[in-house]
Enzyme design. Structure first.
Site, short mmCIF file in Angstrom:
data_model
loop_
_atom_site.label_atom_id
_atom_site.label_comp_id
_atom_site.label_asym_id
_atom_site.label_seq_id
_atom_site.Cartn_x
_atom_site.Cartn_y
_atom_site.Cartn_z
N SER A 1 86.97 -0.20 -0.17
CA SER A 1 86.37 0.31 0.65
C SER A 1 86.26 -0.78 1.86
CB SER A 1 84.98 1.01 0.27
OG SER A 1 84.34 1.78 1.17
N ASP B 1 89.79 11.51 -1.50
CA ASP B 1 88.85 10.92 -0.89
C ASP B 1 88.28 11.66 0.54
OD1 ASP B 1 87.47 8.73 0.41
OD2 ASP B 1 88.95 7.25 -0.59
N HIS C 1 86.36 8.79 -3.28
CA HIS C 1 86.06 7.52 -3.00
C HIS C 1 84.92 6.98 -4.21
CE1 HIS C 1 86.26 4.60 0.27
NE2 HIS C 1 84.78 4.17 0.07
#
Length: 338
Positions: free
Chosen positions: A182, A273, A302
């Protein structure tokens, strides 16, 4: 609606929407020179957890840009000439716990993981940014000169951290690796790009800070990216400054950094995601000109992806230690690895 094959072809050819500034390489060369000109000041303190015969734990402090006091956890296994793993955390937050970072230390990597300033850890954010600071570090400093963006200063601080790594005793500066997911993925890629002679391999999972204009066009400017929407509402209600703002954000966009990466990259994407949209991740990957491998996880978003963790373990260990392998495989001697 696009067929599966059409979607695949689109993703594999998509190289991004956000503009890459014409002077991007020169801009960052100047920023790195600024960071290199700062006197190197760092010190170690015993951590708040007990040392063990196999590993020492330190609070690593160093002085960064604008004299900010910055913090990283430093785990040093009890053996010489250690390979180094630089780990970067997600947004917002702080570096993971001592226990979690023991994963890499247990494999024989000196592990250094820095708290990003102002995001919940111990690193000091001395401020001084032009414009809003209430909604997201993505837009912090956007009102002023691009060299004063939050992430510009962060990458300069990481440059100084790389200098610290070179100066620490017992570490092998020829075996330095990067891991990030991330925000950590975006920051990790930039670290590889801006320290191309220093980083040997990287494992990058669903990078944040990627293809800002596409994020905005997709309406995905929420959660981690929410600062884009707030900035537009508060400071550019008629959209007249959108082009210049996205151009400026191009200086910190992972897509812009990709062409400078020289190390081998293991890249992971969860295909559902909804935080860092899949096309923005492909834009980064498709702009990488280095040795690279893309792992796709159709049913993951995610989130923690155990299969990527396992792949990253092998990716680092086999390169760092040569004939030594991960558990369950054979060593050069033919014995089962521990």
């Amino acid at each position: 609606m696009l067929s599966f094959e059409q979607q695949r072809q689109y993703l594999e050819s998509y190289v991004g929407t956000n503009p890459i500034p014409a002077d991007f390489d020169d801009f960052w060369a100047a920023r790195m020179a600024e960071a290199d000109s700062c006197p190197l000041k760092f010190w170690l303190e015993p951590a708040e957890v007990a040392d063990y015969p196999s590993c020492q734990f330190f609070n690593l402090w160093f002085v960064g840009m604008h004299e900010a006091k910055l913090y990283a956890r430093f785990l040093r296994p009890a053996q010489p000439a250690l390979p180094v793993l630089l780990r970067f955390h997600g947004y917002p937050g702080r570096t993971r716990s001592w226990l979690e970072n023991c994963t890499f230390a247990g494999l024989g990597f000196a592990t250094i993981t820095m708290d990003n300033p102002g995001q919940g850890g111990r690193s000091q954010d001395v401020g001084g940014f032009c414009g809003p600071t209430v909604a997201g570090h993505v837009v912090t400093g956007l009102t002023g000169d691009q060299k004063n963006l939050y992430y510009v200063r962060l990458h300069q601080n990481i440059r100084i951290l790389c200098r610290v790594v070179r100066a620490l005793e017992g570490l092998d500066a020829q075996r330095v690796y990067v891991y990030g997911d991330s925000q950590g993925g975006g920051v990790g890629l930039a670290t590889c790009a801006l320290n191309a002679d220093f980083i040997r391999r990287a494992a990058i999972l669903y990078p944040f800070l990627s293809d800002f204009q596409k994020i905005y066009e997709l309406g995905a400017d929420q959660l981690a990216y929410e600062g884009l929407r707030y900035y537009a509402r508060w400071f550019d209600a008629d959209g007249s400054q959108a082009a210049s703002n996205f151009y400026k954000l191009g200086y910190i966009d992972s897509v812009s950094f990709a062409h400078l990466v020289r190390c081998s990259v293991l890249f992971g994407t969860g295909l559902v995601d909804d935080i860092c949209p899949v096309e923005t991740q492909y834009a980064v990957y498709n702009n990488l000109r280095c040795d690279k491998k893309h792992l796709l996880f159709p049913e993951f978003g995610h989130e923690e992806i155990p299969a990527f963790d396992n792949a990253a373990l092998s990716w680092f260990v086999k390169d760092a230690f040569g004939e030594k392998t991960v558990a369950g495989e054979k060593t050069a001697s033919g014995c089962d690895a521990l």
